[in-house]
Design an enzyme around this catalytic site. Structure first.
Site: not given
Length: 384
Positions: A54, A153, A158, A155-156, A79, A305
């Site tokens: 991430d 974001d 995760t 890796i939304d 994030e 997000d």
């Protein structure tokens, strides 16, 4: 600004490549799957590898955008924190270095002794991306980058990315979970108004090549600036008589019970209710016309997000509204447009990441009549 939009797409493609690399290349995959097994996870790292993936994606996006557009430096937010403590207790700040060798050496200070993994990641960080997208190149826009800021974001969804399930059957085109719901989200917003302006949604795991068995991705871009509404996708279909709504699997029983009859069902089990993972993926389902609205009653999503999907016009009257604010406005007799989410305003009294939570929930919708129906149904739910 057209150059900035192309840059957002380009860095999303590099990010998607890194996400796929971690699942395909054996030295990286073994680190990734080690995070799934609880007590049996790889304990050599004080932070787990999924967090490094991430963070690395986030730092690549910040580096590449800031290098091409210096006026964005200091205004690209993500994030994740980029500081790690390695097994020796040393603090390592993850960043993109001048050369692949330097980046590999820095990553090795976190991943020691996994030299092959560090070198694979460094090569991906420094690779060039060619787009060849004529429609994207032809987008004519005019807004100074110095007026914008960016939410990332990396890796939304995760947990779905780490779980890696590939056999989740879609229902009505909507996957309840699995690898396909893991997305890269990059959204630009106006620093002064907080309104979303440019957004890129990248699906790194859209489909597998039947011959190579490698994952192939796709991306979508959108523009929402003043009267300009552009999108790489076709307009959504006409509204369904009974809306199809997509919810989180954690959504509470009272909300389900209120929305079920609206979707054509009884006792909270509407035929049009769907459940999926990942806020970005559920918003994408609305953009693609697979659902008419995404409803979330809790403050469990954040600015990173929602910013990128919010930039995609999900219909001539679509948008993303703050649910609690919209309900208050309707209860007060206000029939005007409900308050949309903005991205430059931290929550008062909150700390850390919670400052950027979408407190009070949200509704992403394609058609105004469905938004009004959702608000009318939820007005009866205690506590909302």
């Amino acid at each position: 600004m057209a150059g900035l939009l192309q840059a957002l797409v380009g860095v999303s493609e590099k990010a998607a490549h890194i996400a796929r690399l971690c699942r395909h290349e054996e030295p990286l995959f073994q680190l990734l799957v080690a995070e799934k097994t609880g007590p049996d996870r790889n304990r050599r790292f004080l932070q787990d590898f999924k967090t490094l993936a991430d963070v690395l994606i986030q730092e690549v996006i910040k580096h590449d955008l800031g290098k091409e557009f210096p006026e964005l430096q200091g205004h690209i937010h993500g994030e994740e924190s980029n500081e790690f403590r390695n097994a020796q207790g040393e603090t390592v700040t993850v960043r993109v270095c001048a050369t692949p060798g330097d980046t590999a050496a820095l990553l090795l200070s976190v991943l020691e002794p996994e030299r092959a993994a560090a070198e694979l990641l460094a090569a991906a960080v420094h690779r060039d991306v060619a787009l060849g997208d004529a429609e994207l190149a032809g987008a004519a826009l005019s807004i100074p980058p110095q007026d914008l800021a960016v939410w990332i974001d990396p890796i939304d969804s995760t947990n779905e990315y780490i779980g890696g399930r590939e056999d989740v059957a879609p229902r009505g085109g909507i996957a309840p979970g699995g690898l396909s719901s893991a997305l890269v989200l990059i959204g630009a917003y106006d620093r002064h108004t907080g309104c979303p302006v440019l957004g890129v949604i990248n699906e790194p795991f859209f489909r597998r090549d039947p011959l190579t068995r490698r994952w192939q991705g796709r991306y979508h871009w959108g523009v929402a600036y003043g009267d300009t509404r552009l999108c790489s996708l076709s307009p959504p279909p006409p509204p369904r008589p009974a809306p199809r709504l997509v919810l989180s699997r954690a959504e509470g029983g009272p909300v389900r019970a209120a929305l079920g009859p609206l979707c054509g069902g009884r006792d909270g089990d509407g035929d049009g209710l769907r459940f999926a993972a990942g806020a970005g993926y559920k918003m994408l389902c609305v953009i693609l016309g697979l659902a008419d609205a995404y409803v979330l009653s809790e403050g469990s999503t954040f600015a990173w997000d929602a910013c990128a999907p919010h930039c995609h016009p999900a219909g001539p009257g679509g948008g993303v509204v703050a649910l609690a604010g919209a309900l208050r406005a309707r209860q007060a007799g206000d029939t005007g447009p409900p308050p949309e989410l903005v991205y430059n305003r931290p929550a008062e009294g909150a700390a850390g990441a919670e400052r950027w939570a979408n407190w009070g929930g949200l509704v992403a919708y394609a058609h105004p009549q469905h938004l009004e129906a959702v608000l009318a149904a939820l007005a009866t739910v205690p506590g909302l």
